[in-house]
Every structure is written in C-alpha cells, then in structure tokens.
Design a protein around this motif. Structure first.
Motif, PDB file in Angstrom:
ATOM      1  N   GLY B 150     -19.013 -36.021  31.683  1.00 30.40           N
ATOM      2  CA  GLY B 150     -19.070 -34.459  31.690  1.00 30.40           C
ATOM      3  C   GLY B 150     -20.077 -33.973  30.536  1.00 30.40           C
ATOM      4  N   LEU B 151     -20.171 -34.990  29.260  1.00 30.69           N
ATOM      5  CA  LEU B 151     -21.006 -34.471  28.407  1.00 30.69           C
ATOM      6  C   LEU B 151     -22.547 -34.685  28.659  1.00 30.69           C
ATOM      7  CD1 LEU B 151     -19.156 -36.444  25.494  1.00 30.69           C
ATOM      8  CD2 LEU B 151     -19.041 -34.086  25.969  1.00 30.69           C
ATOM      9  N   TYR B 152     -22.811 -35.333  29.788  1.00 32.24           N
ATOM     10  CA  TYR B 152     -24.529 -35.568  30.001  1.00 32.24           C
ATOM     11  C   TYR B 152     -24.887 -34.794  31.071  1.00 32.24           C
ATOM     12  CZ  TYR B 152     -23.147 -38.969  26.552  1.00 32.24           C
ATOM     13  OH  TYR B 152     -22.505 -39.789  25.518  1.00 32.24           O
ATOM     14  N   GLY B 153     -26.328 -34.767  31.141  1.00 27.92           N
ATOM     15  CA  GLY B 153     -26.843 -34.432  32.348  1.00 27.92           C
ATOM     16  C   GLY B 153     -27.000 -35.422  33.396  1.00 27.92           C
ATOM     17  N   ARG B 154     -28.133 -35.398  34.140  1.00 25.65           N
ATOM     18  CA  ARG B 154     -28.197 -36.446  34.974  1.00 25.65           C
ATOM     19  C   ARG B 154     -28.293 -37.869  34.262  1.00 25.65           C
ATOM     20  NH1 ARG B 154     -32.876 -33.438  38.412  1.00 25.65           N
ATOM     21  NH2 ARG B 154     -33.269 -32.689  36.349  1.00 25.65           N
ATOM     22  N   LEU B 155     -27.815 -38.989  35.169  1.00 28.79           N
ATOM     23  CA  LEU B 155     -27.619 -40.183  34.698  1.00 28.79           C
ATOM     24  C   LEU B 155     -28.546 -41.203  35.498  1.00 28.79           C
ATOM     25  CD1 LEU B 155     -26.575 -42.076  32.469  1.00 28.79           C
ATOM     26  CD2 LEU B 155     -24.443 -42.016  33.554  1.00 28.79           C
ATOM     27  N   VAL B 156     -29.318 -41.908  35.186  1.00 31.21           N
ATOM     28  CA  VAL B 156     -30.185 -42.799  36.032  1.00 31.21           C
ATOM     29  C   VAL B 156     -30.320 -44.176  35.328  1.00 31.21           C
ATOM     30  CG1 VAL B 156     -32.796 -43.113  36.900  1.00 31.21           C
ATOM     31  CG2 VAL B 156     -31.787 -40.822  36.537  1.00 31.21           C
ATOM     32  N   LEU B 157     -29.962 -44.996  36.372  1.00 34.55           N
ATOM     33  CA  LEU B 157     -30.135 -46.547  35.871  1.00 34.55           C
ATOM     34  C   LEU B 157     -31.239 -47.113  36.777  1.00 34.55           C
ATOM     35  CD1 LEU B 157     -29.478 -49.259  34.585  1.00 34.55           C
ATOM     36  CD2 LEU B 157     -27.809 -49.638  36.253  1.00 34.55           C
ATOM     37  N   LEU B 158     -32.268 -47.699  36.078  1.00 32.23           N
ATOM     38  CA  LEU B 158     -33.238 -48.284  36.898  1.00 32.23           C
ATOM     39  C   LEU B 158     -33.376 -49.723  36.540  1.00 32.23           C
ATOM     40  CD1 LEU B 158     -36.287 -45.711  36.120  1.00 32.23           C
ATOM     41  CD2 LEU B 158     -34.637 -45.759  38.109  1.00 32.23           C
ATOM     42  N   TYR B 159     -33.219 -50.731  37.329  1.00 33.03           N
ATOM     43  CA  TYR B 159     -32.942 -52.163  37.005  1.00 33.03           C
ATOM     44  C   TYR B 159     -33.858 -52.958  37.812  1.00 33.03           C
ATOM     45  CZ  TYR B 159     -30.445 -56.624  36.514  1.00 33.03           C
ATOM     46  OH  TYR B 159     -30.290 -57.782  36.089  1.00 33.03           O
ATOM     47  N   GLY B 160     -34.626 -54.032  37.132  1.00 33.41           N
ATOM     48  CA  GLY B 160     -35.462 -54.909  37.606  1.00 33.41           C
ATOM     49  C   GLY B 160     -35.040 -56.224  37.256  1.00 33.41           C
ATOM     50  N   ALA B 161     -34.702 -57.123  38.210  1.00 33.48           N
ATOM     51  CA  ALA B 161     -34.566 -58.532  38.223  1.00 33.48           C
ATOM     52  C   ALA B 161     -35.529 -59.409  39.037  1.00 33.48           C
ATOM     53  CB  ALA B 161     -33.107 -58.875  38.874  1.00 33.48           C
ATOM     54  N   ARG B 162     -35.597 -60.711  38.494  1.00 33.39           N
ATOM     55  CA  ARG B 162     -36.729 -61.323  39.243  1.00 33.39           C
ATOM     56  C   ARG B 162     -36.710 -61.598  40.700  1.00 33.39           C
ATOM     57  NH1 ARG B 162     -35.675 -66.882  35.611  1.00 33.39           N
ATOM     58  NH2 ARG B 162     -33.841 -65.680  35.612  1.00 33.39           N
ATOM     59  N   THR B 163     -35.254 -62.056  41.227  1.00 35.90           N
ATOM     60  CA  THR B 163     -35.014 -62.205  42.578  1.00 35.90           C
ATOM     61  C   THR B 163     -33.502 -61.484  42.923  1.00 35.90           C
ATOM     62  OG1 THR B 163     -33.759 -64.269  42.428  1.00 35.90           O
ATOM     63  CG2 THR B 163     -36.005 -64.380  42.460  1.00 35.90           C
ATOM     64  N   PRO B 164     -33.290 -61.323  44.057  1.00 36.37           N
ATOM     65  CA  PRO B 164     -31.889 -60.591  44.319  1.00 36.37           C
ATOM     66  C   PRO B 164     -30.735 -61.759  43.705  1.00 36.37           C
ATOM     67  CG  PRO B 164     -33.173 -60.691  46.322  1.00 36.37           C
ATOM     68  CD  PRO B 164     -33.957 -61.422  45.411  1.00 36.37           C
ATOM     69  N   LYS B 165     -31.068 -62.812  43.740  1.00 35.59           N
ATOM     70  CA  LYS B 165     -29.880 -63.793  42.933  1.00 35.59           C
ATOM     71  C   LYS B 165     -29.882 -63.514  41.624  1.00 35.59           C
ATOM     72  CE  LYS B 165     -29.498 -67.427  46.355  1.00 35.59           C
ATOM     73  NZ  LYS B 165     -30.318 -68.708  46.913  1.00 35.59           N
ATOM     74  N   ASP B 166     -30.770 -63.226  41.206  1.00 34.46           N
ATOM     75  CA  ASP B 166     -30.695 -62.970  39.446  1.00 34.46           C
ATOM     76  C   ASP B 166     -30.022 -61.563  39.067  1.00 34.46           C
ATOM     77  OD1 ASP B 166     -31.957 -65.469  38.639  1.00 34.46           O
ATOM     78  OD2 ASP B 166     -33.752 -64.597  39.545  1.00 34.46           O
ATOM     79  N   ILE B 167     -29.700 -60.681  40.068  1.00 35.68           N
ATOM     80  CA  ILE B 167     -28.960 -59.516  39.796  1.00 35.68           C
ATOM     81  C   ILE B 167     -27.799 -59.550  38.766  1.00 35.68           C
ATOM     82  CG2 ILE B 167     -28.220 -57.253  40.450  1.00 35.68           C
ATOM     83  CD1 ILE B 167     -30.386 -57.588  42.814  1.00 35.68           C
ATOM     84  N   LEU B 168     -27.800 -59.136  37.779  1.00 34.86           N
ATOM     85  CA  LEU B 168     -26.614 -59.043  36.940  1.00 34.86           C
ATOM     86  C   LEU B 168     -25.383 -57.912  37.236  1.00 34.86           C
ATOM     87  CD1 LEU B 168     -27.377 -59.488  33.040  1.00 34.86           C
ATOM     88  CD2 LEU B 168     -26.262 -61.315  34.899  1.00 34.86           C
TER      89      LEU B 168
END
Lengths: 381, 290
Positions: B150-168
């Motif tokens: 509630g304290l924040y406006g919009r929240l965006v996460l942009l995440y890049g990984a090498r391959t789908p298997k490397d997604i944390l």
C-alpha cells in the motif's frame, strides 16, 4: 651530566645515554626493533644494544638501485631508508586471524590471541611517522577497526630520529611529512655527528617519553648544539633528490583515467608488486583459508596482497583489471588521488622506497608529473 | 525504509562493529534448495536468532577449511529468524557449499553493506530490473515492497535469464504473476521450444513497462554491462538518474573496507555499496578496467 632531566626539548644524549635508553625500554617490558645491516641493506629487526645499529654505514640510492657504502664517521643513523618499513611490525606480512576445529557436528572458531610483548621502534623517520598516521586512519579510523593492528599500535613506543640524511629518491619535504616530525613520537632524536662518535639532541613528545627520559643520563643541550641539530635537519630539507606536488598530482590523477601514459608505463612495469611491499602505507591484504589433511582443523591467515596481481580483482568470469596499465593506474591513482577521498589524506609520504626498489626504476614522482603534464587524459567525471 | 528496517539496519551495523569483524560465526544449515542446475539456496539458522538485515545487504559465507565468499542475502526481511542465501556454484568454495546437507555448518560474517533505499519510493512507482543471479539480492526488496504494498505506486519486475532453465525463484515469479498489483516480465537470451515468453535482453522490456518515469525508483542488479544498458533504458524513458540505484560486484576479502580488493575509483564496494545511487558510480561505468 645530570640524570633525570625532564621537560623541555633540549637534552643532549651521548651514545652511552642511548644505550641506557634502550636498556630502560627493555626494563619496561618493550621488545626493541630498529635498523640493522643485513643482506647488504639496512633492515628493521630485533635490537640488542647500540652495537647492533648500522654505525658508520650509509647508502646510495637511485631508481632501481640501492648500495650500502661506508661513511667516514661512526654515525648511527646516517643512512637513508632501507627496504623495510615499520608496517611489518604493526600489520605483519602474515597474521593468523583465527583457528577453527570440528566440534559437535559443526565447528568452533577460536580467536588468535593478540601479541604479548609491546614493541619499541627505535629510529623512526618523520616520513615513517607520517606513514604510521596514514595507517592509523586506514585501519582504525573507519567504521570498522582492525583489532590486531589496534592491539599492536596501542602498545607501541616510538623513538623517532629526525632526518639529517635524505636519499636521492626521497621527497618528504615536498609532501610536508619531513624531514622533521612535529609530533607522533614518544621521544625524538636528532643525530649530531662527531669525530669521536655521535651525540643526540633528545626531545620528549609524550608523558611516557618524559618518564623514560628521566631514567636516562643526559644534560641540557647548549644553544650551539641545538642550533647544530636544527641546521642539520634544515639542510636535509634542501637535499631531497625528488619532489612531488601532492595537490597537482591529486587533481591530475583524479581525471586521468584514460591518459595514454598508462600504456607507456605498462611497457616498463613488471607488475611484480615490489612497490606495494616496500610502501609503508599500502594496506591491501588477502586471506588464505587452510585445513589439515583430515579436515579436523582449519585456520584463516591474512597476508599482504598487491593490486599489481592479476588475481587481485578477480570475480567469477575474470579479473576486472587484466592489463598492467590498469593495475599501475589503480596503484598510483589510489595512492595520490582517491586516497584523499577515502581517508582525508594523501596515501604517499615521500619515502621514495617504491622508486629505489622498482626493478624497472619507475619513478612515482615522474609518472605523476607526466600525467599532470598531459592534457590528453580525458576525465572520469 | 520503514522504521523496522531502519532499526534492523542499526542493529546490524552495531553487530557488525563487534570487536573482530573478521571472526566468523558457525550457523546450522536448515535446508538446501536446488534452484537451477548451478544455483542453490542455503537456509541457515544463526545461533541465538537472526540479527536482521536490510534488503540488498550481503554476508561473507565460509566453508570449513575451503574459503569464504561474499553472498547477497536473498531471504525475506520479514522472516529474520533464518538467513537465506542463493548461490551459483562457480568456484571451489561455492561448489563445496553446493554439497552441504541439513545439519552441516557454514561460517557467517555480516550482514554488511548498504541496502536498497525502498523508503525513498513511498508513494512512487518502483521498477526492479534483474539479470541472472542478480535477482537474488533484489528478492528481499521485492518481498518487502509486496509486504508493504500500500505504500507504493505501481510495481514492476523485469527479469532476464540466459535460458528458461536458468530462471531463478520460479515459485515466487508464479505467485507474483498471479497478483494484480505487480507487473512481472521475464525474458530469456535463448529460448527452448516450450518457451512462450519474451526472448532478448532484459533492457528491451523497459520501453513497454507500465510506470510513470517522473515518479519512479529504479533498482538494478545484474552483470555490469546489463546494468549500463538498463540504466540507459530507464533514462531514455525519462527516469532521472538520481532515482536509479544499482548493486555492484567486486572481489572482497574482508567486507569492511580494510582489504582494498573491492575498490572502484574512490569507493569500497563492500562498505560504500554494494547498493549505490547510480550517480555515485556513473563516472567509472564507461571506463575500462577500473
């Protein structure tokens, strides 16, 4: 001659008085460390008596060159700085930080106990006192203090020797760190050479120094003796073989990240790290973790490190500073420019060791001037 | 930063200033979670409970006899009883840690360093940009932002990984995608046949992300080259560089500004960072080998 003269900055000490001073320090539980001749150089090592000091020795120094030569008198401190700095006694080249042993399915850590005997350093030059002050800022002045350094430093007794014999690679006068030390010592000597053996003007800098001076046979110095000592130190200021303008160097190096000079110096620099080993203020260290073959005990040792090593800046994937040019730039820029921002002081005290002990004869004063003289260096900011 | 985090930070600072910052404390391994082929998470139990930490801080982790490495804390600042670290096995120490089992011990020093300035974003949008393992030091910030949504406006996460298997943290990402109050975009450098998401560098996601550039805090962590392009993309969108914060990686031996290894120009990354206002380190980003 009176025994127990105190106060004042004009006591005269003969060689016998210096011997008594060393004995008094030992009586008070100090281990003595001072200059001795060993392996063709003046090094700092354990002192037994005045007889261990480099009587009648001096040296010739130039970029990449150091030779001991005989003096025609028996001066005890008539030499320039050797390869050792006092750093090795306060921040030793190798220190065990802690041991660990397997216990109860895990392990327990046992701290190393701090060194037992306090040290008295005998024959500390003003530039080296300035280096001590720089190391104090680095290792004690930040949010975290180094406990090992603190223990050694707080127990220290310092007998300084104002400089009457600078070498050709010296430039403390231009940095304001010598040849005379205004403070930072418990006792200070100025050597007055005599045909029949030197005498010393003795000053006290602390209460501990005064108390010790009171145990030593000495007499008030005459005005002539005081003047003689003063003029010897004043002459030293004019006898420096090198000079460096710290403000000009700071300004130039802070904006010279892309100077072509780095490639030029890299063609000569061997990246051996000698300059960082002989430097009295270089403080970079690494840690080494070891264990026994059975994996039951382990230890962590801290060792001096050098920013000239390619592994120094290693992170997964490679080192940040792979080229010698980048590593030399890091060293001199840190020493003369970024040190100011980090610790509020210049990282160089003008002792000249890095010039003398560089196998390629690279001269910090010359490189700083060369970078300052070029307008080609594009700044970082 | 909320009052509780500030207090945690202060407590942390006091603890880290204990007489010997170089002395490690053995902590019991509670769990070892496999994240990807080369990445795992250690859940540690500090003896006597946690000291707390602020999002973005790191610990020095010691494998008995093998060595010590700086590792960001990837756990939830709202669950300070455990210390959570997500580690890529790339060297001898981290590979040894990969073989740890529950009940084993790891030495911990810390927490050290600066934290993500989440308090600056109250009432504003927050864009989090992560590359690879760079998501790990940002996870505590994301968890904190979501816990105080509630304290924040919009929240965006942009995440890049090498391959789908490397997604944390795929579990976290699934959960966050399921929320309507956070935009999550994941891209990979190289897709697999079953990958239906974006392909390409993470910085390309910035152009389409939903945030108000004039009122946004940017938090960026990943490889240095990715940070550079991410900052450039944010600036192109109109985010002032003063509102962008980055976390850097350097060789570290002491973590308290005494060993000299982590210098970048005048800064000690361990002590003055690892989280920096971008303005502070910008001069050195365009230079080689600083």
């Amino acid at each position: 001659m009176t025994t127990g003269s105190t106060g004042g900055d004009g006591l005269l000490l003969e060689v016998a008085g210096l011997e008594a001073l060393l004995a008094a320090l030992r009586r008070h539980g100090y281990g003595l460390v001072g200059p001795r001749v060993r392996d063709g150089a003046v090094v700092y090592d354990t002192l037994g008596s005045v007889a261990d000091l480099p009587a009648g020795w001096t040296d010739e120094q130039e970029a990449g060159r150091y030779r001991l030569v005989r003096r025609n008198d028996a001066a005890l401190f008539g030499f320039g700085l050797g390869p050792h700095s006092w750093k090795r006694f306060l921040f030793p080249p190798s220190t065990v930080l802690w041991h660990a042993r397997r216990a109860d399915g895990g392990f327990e850590v046992v701290a190393e106990t701090p060194p037992a005997a306090p040290l008295a350093l005998v024959g500390v030059r003003p530039c080296e006192l300035a280096a001590l002050a720089v190391q104090d800022r680095v290792l004690l002045g930040g949010p975290w203090a180094d406990p090992d350094y603190r223990a050694r430093r707080e127990a220290l007794f310092v007998v300084a020797v104002h400089c009457t014999r600078p070498g050709a690679t010296c430039f403390c006068a231009s940095l304001g760190t010598g040849p005379r030390a205004p403070s930072g010592f418990d006792l200070a000597l100025t050597e007055i050479p005599r045909p029949d053996g030197p005498a010393f003007l003795l000053e006290t800098g602390t209460a501990a120094g005064e108390a010790l001076a009171a145990e030593v046979p000495c007499r008030p110095a005459s005005d002539a003796e005081r003047r003689e000592a003063e003029s010897a130190v004043a002459a030293a200021a004019g006898a420096m073989g090198r000079a460096l303008d710290p403000q000009a160097a700071r300004g130039a190096l802070g904006t010279a990240w892309e100077s072509p000079r780095w490639e030029a110096v890299a063609r000569r620099c061997l990246a051996c790290g000698n300059c960082t080993l002989v430097c009295p203020t270089c403080f970079c260290s690494t840690v080494e973790d070891t264990s026994d073959l059975a994996g039951e005990t382990a230890a962590r040792t801290r060792r001096w490190d050098t920013c000239f090593g390619v592994g120094f800046s290693y992170v997964h994937g490679g080192s940040v500073r792979t080229s010698v040019a980048a590593r030399y730039r890091q060293w001199i820029t840190h020493k003369l420019a970024t040190w100011h921002e980090q610790f509020g002081t210049c990282g160089c005290v003008g002792c000249g060791r890095c010039i003398t002990w560089c196998p390629a004869g690279i001269d910090i004063t010359e490189e700083a001037r060369a970078v300052a003289g070029r307008s080609a260096g594009r700044g970082a900011s | 930063m909320s009052a509780s985090l500030e207090e945690a930070s202060a407590a942390v600072a006091d603890a880290a200033r204990s007489p010997d910052p170089m002395r490690t404390t053995p902590c019991r391994v509670r769990r070892v979670l496999r994240e990807t082929a080369d990445t795992f998470t250690l859940v540690l139990e500090p003896p006597g409970g946690s000291l707390g930490f602020a999002p973005g801080q790191f610990d020095m982790l010691y494998a008995f006899g093998a060595g010590e490495v700086p590792i960001s804390i990837s756990g939830d600042p709202g669950v300070p009883e455990v210390l959570v670290h997500t580690i890529r096995a790339v060297g001898s120490v981290t590979r040894m840690m990969q073989r740890l089992r529950p009940g084993d011990r790891v030495g911990v020093r810390g927490p050290f360093g600066t934290s993500w300035p989440v308090d600056l974003a109250h009432g504003h949008d927050v864009v989090v940009i992560a590359g690879g393992i760079g998501l790990a030091p940002l996870r505590p910030a994301l968890l904190h932002l979501l816990a105080h949504r509630g304290l924040y406006g919009r929240l965006v996460l942009l995440y890049g990984a090498r391959t789908p298997k490397d997604i944390l943290f795929p579990r976290d990402l699934r959960e966050w995608r399921g929320r309507f109050d956070v935009a999550v975009e994941v891209t990979v450098d190289r897709a697999s046949p079953d990958w239906q998401g974006a392909v390409g560098v993470v910085t390309r996601l910035v152009d389409r992300a939903p945030f108000d550039p004039g009122s946004t805090l940017g938090l960026v962590c990943g490889p240095e080259v990715m940070i550079r392009f991410a900052v450039a993309a944010l600036e192109r969108r109109g985010v002032p560089s003063s509102e962008i914060h980055v976390s850097l990686e350097r060789n570290m031996k002491c973590a308290v500004g005494l060993c000299g290894h982590c210098q970048m120009g005048p800064v000690f990354v361990c002590r003055d960072g690892p989280v920096f206002p971008y303005e502070r380190v910008r001069p050195f980003f365009g230079l080689r080998e600083v």
